[in-house]
Design an enzyme around this catalytic site. Sequence first.
Site, PDB file in Angstrom:
ATOM      1  N   LYS A 112       0.706  -1.400  -0.056  1.00 22.78           N
ATOM      2  CA  LYS A 112       0.188   0.128  -0.163  1.00 22.78           C
ATOM      3  C   LYS A 112       0.383   0.995  -0.169  1.00 22.78           C
ATOM      4  O   LYS A 112       0.317   2.431  -0.661  1.00 22.78           O
ATOM      5  CB  LYS A 112      -0.927   0.211   1.297  1.00 22.78           C
TER       6      LYS A 112
HETATM    7  C1  LIG Z   1      -4.646  -4.303   0.095  1.00 26.70           C
HETATM    8  C2  LIG Z   1      -3.568  -6.119  -0.172  1.00 26.70           C
HETATM    9  C3  LIG Z   1      -3.959  -6.689  -0.748  1.00 26.70           C
HETATM   10  C4  LIG Z   1      -4.974  -6.759  -1.785  1.00 26.70           C
HETATM   11  O1  LIG Z   1      -4.820  -5.782  -2.764  1.00 26.70           O
HETATM   12  P1  LIG Z   1      -5.452  -5.615  -3.358  1.00 26.70           P
HETATM   13  O2  LIG Z   1      -4.988  -4.033  -4.359  1.00 26.70           O
HETATM   14  O3  LIG Z   1      -6.924  -5.031  -2.013  1.00 26.70           O
HETATM   15  O4  LIG Z   1      -6.581  -6.459  -4.543  1.00 26.70           O
HETATM   16  C5  LIG Z   1      -2.943  -8.245  -1.143  1.00 26.70           C
HETATM   17  N1  LIG Z   1      -1.777  -7.866  -0.159  1.00 26.70           N
HETATM   18  C6  LIG Z   1      -1.254  -6.915   0.975  1.00 26.70           C
HETATM   19  C7  LIG Z   1      -0.392  -7.390   2.131  1.00 26.70           C
HETATM   20  C8  LIG Z   1      -2.290  -6.350   0.523  1.00 26.70           C
HETATM   21  O5  LIG Z   1      -2.403  -4.826   2.351  1.00 26.70           O
END
Ligand SMILES: *Cc1c(COP(=O)(O)O)cnc(C)c1O
Length: 493
Positions: A112
């Site tokens: 993120k």
């Molecule tokens: C948010 C997240 C995901 C999922 O990603 P999306 O963009 O919501 O599909 C997968 N793994 C981790 C560690 C995340 O923080």
Amino acid sequence: MKYISTRDAKNTVSATYAIATGLARDGGLFVPSGLPQITARDIDRFRTADYKRRFIETAAGFSDEFSEYELSDFAEKAYGENFASTNPAPVRRIDENTAFLELWHGPTCAFKDMALQMLPLLLTASLKKCGETRKVCVAVATSGDTGKAALEGFRDVDGTSVIVFYPRDGVSEVQKLQMVTQEGENVFVCAVNGNFDDAQRGVKDIFSDPVFAKFLSEKGYMLSSANSINWGRLMPQIAYYISAYCDCMNSGMIGPGEKINFCVPTGNFGNILAGWYAKRMGLPVNRFICASNRNNILTDFINTGIYDVNRPFYTTASPSMDILVSGNLERLLYGLCGDSAEISGYMNDLKQKGVYKVSQEMKETINNEFSGGFCDDFDTKHTIAELWEKNGYLTDTHTAVAYRVLEDYRANTNDSTAAVVLSTASPFKFCEDVSDALGGNTGNGEDPVEALAALTGQKPPAPLRGLSKKKPRFTDHVDKKDMKNAVSGFLFQ
Ligand SMILES: *Cc1c(COP(=O)(O)O)cnc(C)c1O
């Protein structure tokens, strides 16, 4: 470049407006009306460039409202010293045709950060360009990682406040500690009694209530979103797909123009969608493999064309993928058919009946580009152990889900295309489950991060050390219906 709503193609806005407002007024999501194209020559040029340059050139194609100088300045701030690696998105190859794209070297140790170190810069600049004078309150629902990344991205950013709601029993201990110990003067963190979908619905409620919006506006505030429905969060993610392709070429894993597969651990469908945009821009991609945990609604959707939310919700070892309503899927469906009436129909069905079925034509288009698979907690942990023992490579639970799904896909299809697994979190962020997978024990009162370090001999990321010794600043929890009160309490008391 104009942006349109997925529910009404006549609703066109500028990039800065799309970023400043997050969600379209008709309830749809903003998408670009066309895509900039990258050629083999561009890729050749990117090969020798650093990550910042790759980002700047990718982002420039999506808006002429930001000058190259502005984008360079943003790249310097977002992808500089705050990352523990010189390349914020390094590719680690583990065998002949498999590599991991590590997206967790940022300040909160999950992917993120790739978007949320950038979003506050894009958002505050967009607001200025739109002539907005109110302060922004960024409200976030999180399944664990978005919340911390948003807090860290927006902390002490002038003219902004950030409030994060997380499901009370739906995040890992480290995720929770990271959030409740967040520093900064403009931040607030609150648990919601319920699961992630409850928190997300509560935040959607906050956004769609005109009376609340008017109340805030009279007090000098506007609401904005840092969830991946905001275009400003999605766009920065496109760059790392292009970057990974260049690095795979540089390492000799693929030749010029050769196609690769991407396997993505998926929740809200933001990450994988960014990859699909990169493909539509001209990046040579063969297939996307959409990996889910036991909440396998997307696997079922890809296989049947039916998206059905009427099913149990499971809390798993990969909590950031514990999601039933994948918001960004709407953008893919629009991208595939370009028909806002069709999309509105699906989304109405979803709202009224909790289920929609796409046309046969749409299903076939999806199957041309996407495969789906899932794996439960038992197999996730088994995969963590196997990768560690065979390859000496330590992964978190989400990344392990994806690797397992890739292995299954390869066994079932004989597709031997070189593949990149998106590695979305540091293993130390989910140290209880990772230790457990390796047969270790974190239950004896020791700091779980240090316990995993001792077990594996791997160095934990600095931001995760000493968390359990920090004093929590935020201990509130509320019911879904009280979330608006929590927002006004935070802003005005
Ligand atoms: C948010 C997240 C995901 C999922 O990603 P999306 O963009 O919501 O599909 C997968 N793994 C981790 C560690 C995340 O923080």
